[in-house]
Design a protein around this motif. Structure first.
Motif, PDB file in Angstrom:
ATOM      1  N   THR A  21     176.258 -93.869  50.357  1.00  0.00           N
ATOM      2  CA  THR A  21     175.311 -92.782  50.135  1.00  0.00           C
ATOM      3  C   THR A  21     174.457 -92.955  48.887  1.00  0.00           C
ATOM      4  N   PRO A  60     173.574 -84.398  60.343  1.00  0.00           N
ATOM      5  CA  PRO A  60     173.451 -83.063  59.744  1.00  0.00           C
ATOM      6  C   PRO A  60     172.457 -82.160  60.480  1.00  0.00           C
ATOM      7  N   TYR A  91     176.014 -80.381  54.527  1.00  0.00           N
ATOM      8  CA  TYR A  91     175.430 -80.701  55.843  1.00  0.00           C
ATOM      9  C   TYR A  91     175.711 -82.142  56.256  1.00  0.00           C
ATOM     10  N   ASN A  92     175.603 -83.039  55.269  1.00  0.00           N
ATOM     11  CA  ASN A  92     175.715 -84.458  55.628  1.00  0.00           C
ATOM     12  C   ASN A  92     177.168 -84.866  55.913  1.00  0.00           C
ATOM     13  N   ARG A 124     169.982 -88.123  53.339  1.00  0.00           N
ATOM     14  CA  ARG A 124     170.896 -88.111  54.486  1.00  0.00           C
ATOM     15  C   ARG A 124     171.202 -89.534  54.957  1.00  0.00           C
ATOM     16  N   THR A 125     172.455 -89.765  55.280  1.00  0.00           N
ATOM     17  CA  THR A 125     172.878 -91.111  55.683  1.00  0.00           C
ATOM     18  C   THR A 125     172.817 -91.279  57.189  1.00  0.00           C
ATOM     19  N   GLU A 158     169.416 -83.863  51.826  1.00  0.00           N
ATOM     20  CA  GLU A 158     170.438 -82.957  52.346  1.00  0.00           C
ATOM     21  C   GLU A 158     171.451 -82.610  51.269  1.00  0.00           C
ATOM     22  N   CYS A 201     166.599 -92.077  57.882  1.00  0.00           N
ATOM     23  CA  CYS A 201     167.887 -91.999  57.177  1.00  0.00           C
ATOM     24  C   CYS A 201     167.919 -93.070  56.087  1.00  0.00           C
TER      25      CYS A 201
END
Ligand code: DAH
Length: 344
Positions: A159, A178, A140-141, A173-174, A136, A199
């Protein structure tokens, strides 16, 4: 000639005939009992030395005994022939219904099964299913989710950044949040959607944390959506997934992308709320976060927060599987030990 001598010969013959287990064995016994060198034939030869009338009686008894013994052998022969035939049929039997079994087949991984079950529950409640990318952008994230660059809440997510473009612009992505942004951008309200996926976090794995894990996100945006709808949806999901006896509750919490925010808990499925090891003696197990979509999040995707309201939630699929199946270390999900995996 002693009568007892004849009786002995007859008894021996019966005994040995019964003892014979095969036709071959029976043939040996037969020739030893009735053949030229047998005790019976020896008695025959002695007949010549007897007086004529004595000889006649003895000869008749002898012949009678021989006939009885021959009868015994004939019967035993019949029995053994039947047995032999049965054995042969059994040995040469071909089971034409037999199915050739190749190597054991695998099955879906527990996480996939759990994800499928969750999707089923939400699809049953009228939700659609959406997916987004695992790589991502920061926007977004974080940013679109009301987490600006210097926001202290960023430290909530450790992250993993990729060496791509500007430093810290591209990441793994975490969380699945998002995907909310992507769904709002691509389809617009009304939205009833769940978004499962993998994730990543910079984290040392332990019994309760994995660096690679799975979440499922939920998003509802429509006219007049209230916190009551959120609580009702969580409760309906809890009942559908864990059974009607298990209830949910919400506790105040904080997430940048929702206001108000809450953490949701479900009644402990192991002790029915009485308190046990699994729920740390609280009677409740925390599953995930939720809340009413923050106006800034709507702003980021151009949805009018005066017209639309919504709620969102997110929780860990791996952890849900751990609670549901009562194993005590999330790392089992990744070590590919078939003794563990085969159970599900
Ligand atoms: N994204 C959050 C996390 O990873 C979980 C979460 C909390 C998702 C609240 C939501 C929400 O949609 O409203 O910890």
């Amino acid at each position: 000639m002693e009568a007892s001598e004849l009786q002995q010969i007859y008894d021996d013959a019966v005994f040995r005939a019964l003892e014979a287990r095969t036709l071959g064995e029976l043939r040996v016994v037969e020739s030893e009992t009735l053949g030229k060198r047998s005790p019976l034939s020896a008695l025959h030869q002695r007949l010549g030395s007897l007086a004529p009338d004595e000889r006649r009686d003895a000869g008749r008894t002898l012949n009678e005994t021989r006939a009885r013994i021959e009868g015994i052998f004939a019967r035993r022969l019949g029995e053994l022939e039947v047995e032999e035939r049965r054995r042969q049929l059994n040995d040469e039997r071909l089971d034409l219904t037999e199915v050739l079994r190749g190597p054991e087949r695998g099955h879906l991984h527990l996480v996939t099964q759990t994800r499928d079950a969750l999707e089923d529950v939400f699809v049953g409640m009228g939700f659609g299913v959406a997916e987004g990318p695992e790589v991502e952008t920061d926007w977004y994230n974080f940013e679109a989710l009301n987490i600006p660059p210097a926001h202290p809440a960023r430290s909530l997510w450790d992250t993993l950044y990729l060496k791509w473009g500007e430093p810290e612009s591209t990441l793994l992505r975490t969380h699945t949040s998002p995907v909310q942004i992507r769904v709002m951008q691509s389809q617009g309200p009304p939205i009833y959607s769940v978004m499962p996926g993998r994730c990543y976090r910079q984290e040392t794995s332990d019994a309760r944390h994995l660096a690679v894990f799975h979440q499922i996100e939920g998003l509802v945006v429509d006219h007049g959506i209230t916190f009551g709808h959120l609580a009702g949806t969580i409760e309906a999901f809890t009942n559908a997934y864990f059974g009607a006896k298990i209830h949910s509750r919400l506790r105040p919490s904080y997430y940048p992308f929702t206001e108000p925010s809450a953490d949701f808990e479900v009644g402990c499925i192991f002790c029915d709320g009485a308190g046990c090891r699994v729920c740390s003696h609280t009677g409740w197990i925390e599953l995930g976060g939720c809340g009413m979509v923050h106006p800034n999040v709507f702003g980021a995707v151009g949805i009018d927060a005066e017209e639309w309201t919504g709620f969102a939630f997110g929780f860990g699929i791996d952890r849900l599987a751990m609670i549901r199946h009562d194993f005590d270390d999330l790392r089992y999900l990744l070590t590919n030990d078939v003794r563990f995996l085969r159970q599900f």
